[in-house]
Design an enzyme around this catalytic site. Structure first.
Site, PDB file in Angstrom:
ATOM      1  N   CYS A  26      -0.869 -10.667   0.084  1.00  0.00           N
ATOM      2  CA  CYS A  26       0.697 -10.157  -0.109  1.00  0.00           C
ATOM      3  C   CYS A  26       1.283 -11.172  -1.225  1.00  0.00           C
ATOM      4  O   CYS A  26       1.360 -12.416  -0.859  1.00  0.00           O
ATOM      5  CB  CYS A  26       1.676 -10.196   1.136  1.00  0.00           C
ATOM      6  SG  CYS A  26       3.180  -9.703   0.772  1.00  0.00           S
ATOM      7  N   GLY A  60       0.288   2.297  -7.076  1.00  0.00           N
ATOM      8  CA  GLY A  60       0.100   3.595  -7.515  1.00  0.00           C
ATOM      9  C   GLY A  60      -0.891   3.663  -8.685  1.00  0.00           C
ATOM     10  O   GLY A  60      -1.846   2.997  -8.830  1.00  0.00           O
ATOM     11  N   THR A  85       0.940   4.104  -1.942  1.00  0.00           N
ATOM     12  CA  THR A  85       2.101   4.870  -2.757  1.00  0.00           C
ATOM     13  C   THR A  85       2.240   6.431  -2.505  1.00  0.00           C
ATOM     14  O   THR A  85       3.335   6.559  -2.546  1.00  0.00           O
ATOM     15  CB  THR A  85       2.192   4.249  -4.117  1.00  0.00           C
ATOM     16  OG1 THR A  85       2.008   2.829  -4.122  1.00  0.00           O
ATOM     17  CG2 THR A  85       3.471   4.542  -4.733  1.00  0.00           C
ATOM     18  N   ASN A  93      -4.408 -10.025   6.286  1.00  0.00           N
ATOM     19  CA  ASN A  93      -3.632  -9.848   5.115  1.00  0.00           C
ATOM     20  C   ASN A  93      -3.365 -11.147   4.439  1.00  0.00           C
ATOM     21  O   ASN A  93      -2.600 -12.062   4.555  1.00  0.00           O
ATOM     22  CB  ASN A  93      -2.152  -9.273   5.242  1.00  0.00           C
ATOM     23  CG  ASN A  93      -1.403  -8.695   3.999  1.00  0.00           C
ATOM     24  OD1 ASN A  93      -1.958  -9.436   3.168  1.00  0.00           O
ATOM     25  ND2 ASN A  93      -0.422  -8.200   4.237  1.00  0.00           N
ATOM     26  N   THR A 117      -1.761  -5.274  -4.129  1.00  0.00           N
ATOM     27  CA  THR A 117      -0.887  -5.019  -5.468  1.00  0.00           C
ATOM     28  C   THR A 117      -0.968  -6.168  -6.343  1.00  0.00           C
ATOM     29  O   THR A 117      -1.357  -7.216  -6.074  1.00  0.00           O
ATOM     30  CB  THR A 117       0.615  -4.943  -4.989  1.00  0.00           C
ATOM     31  OG1 THR A 117       0.983  -5.929  -4.474  1.00  0.00           O
ATOM     32  CG2 THR A 117       0.648  -3.573  -4.020  1.00  0.00           C
TER      33      THR A 117
END
Length: 309
Positions: free
Chosen positions: A130, A217, A266, A127, A193
């Site tokens: 983030c 989303g 999501t 990751n 995101t």
């Protein structure tokens, strides 16, 4: 023949549907709704060496077509994950993808070295993207040289294949992807995101205590599709695509763009059955589109273009 079977480095998936890290915890809540063994895999919540309590609240806000989150990598820490969460997941017929995070390179290396030893961890997801932590996270994912160096260091200690999670908050995602591939990554996951913000109409101040958060989303799906489409033509390692997936049709679109598997994020908050529903609906969609196996969809958008030239 299993029409949905997918083979990736370290991962033999009965289907390409994987709950995304950060949207599924360690699976305990969702196991109350269905047998997790129906899934292709699970990307467990980001794990850091020490426990993290995350950012102050409020840290979630709804937006049209998605949500903003600034959770801040809240997790119980490496020891708890190794001694409690991963052993609990052994009851399911699943290869686990462990999401590894940290504040500095040494943290990533320490977590990767230990968590890759777990018998049901078949791959790591690094990751480096983030957007909601002050140190580490996205700081590693926006510079090709830094991303490549971290990838190389983790590869040296990991006992399983390493996938790297890419940030969309960059000027040239292809450059970063190629640097990570050269450093030895076994695959990519993308996208994380998009950095966003919402303001309160009465106070004119940010709704999130962290001020900014990660947008996820359906709103980000076109961005994710475009980036997977670009990167898949530039690298020779597999991509697990993510960003706004809610339906079987979304899955096929990501495959057309170049993904070899997908992660659903999501949508799990809206419908806890979204993953098994997609798995159930995929064969009929393949029939409708005239495909015998889902692998026939991979990269179809640009492979067709190449063949027609």
């Amino acid at each position: 023949m299993n029409r949905l079977q997918v083979e990736l480095p370290g991962l033999s998936l009965k289907n390409p549907i994987i709950p995304a890290s950060g949207c599924f915890g360690f699976g305990r809540e969702y196991a109350q709704f269905y047998d997790l063994s129906v899934l292709g895999s699970i990307m467990i919540k980001a794990t850091t060496e020490q426990p993290r309590y995350g950012n102050p609240t409020p840290r979630v806000a709804e937006t049209p077509g998605g949500m903003l989150n600034a959770i801040g990598l809240q997790n119980p820490g490496l020891d708890k994950v190794m001694n409690s969460e991963l052993p609990w997941l052994e009851q399911f017929d699943l290869p686990i993808i462990a999401n590894v995070a940290g504040s500095q390179a040494e943290d990533y290396v320490a977590v990767a070295k230990e968590i890759s030893k777990a018998p049901n961890v078949h791959a790591l997801e690094l990751n480096i993207s983030c957007p909601n932590v002050k140190t580490g996270g996205i700081a590693f994912g926006t510079n090709p040289e830094i991303a490549a160096d971290l990838t190389k260091r983790v590869k040296e200690v990991s006992e399983v294949p390493v996938y790297v999670k890419l940030s969309p908050n960059v000027a040239n995602i292809v450059e970063i992807a190629k640097a990570i591939e050269t450093a030895g990554a076994d695959g990519l996951t993308m996208i994380n995101t998009l950095l966003g913000m919402r303001l309160d109409l009465k106070t004119a101040k940010p709704i999130l205590a962290n001020r900014t958060g990660g947008l996820s989303g359906p709103a980000i799906k076109p961005v994710a599709i475009r980036m997977v489409h670009e990167v898949s033509q530039a690298v020779n390692i597999p991509i697990i695509g993510m960003g706004g997936i809610e339906t079987a049709e979304d899955v096929i679109e990501f495959f057309y763009a170049g993904a070899s598997a997908v992660a659903v994020g999501t949508a799990n908050f809206i419908d806890p059955f979204v993953c098994p529903t997609i798995i159930e609906e995929l064969p009929a969609l393949l029939d409708e589109l005239g495909f015998d196996h889902i692998s026939e969809c991979q990269g179809r958008s640009w492979k067709q273009t190449c063949h027609s030239r």
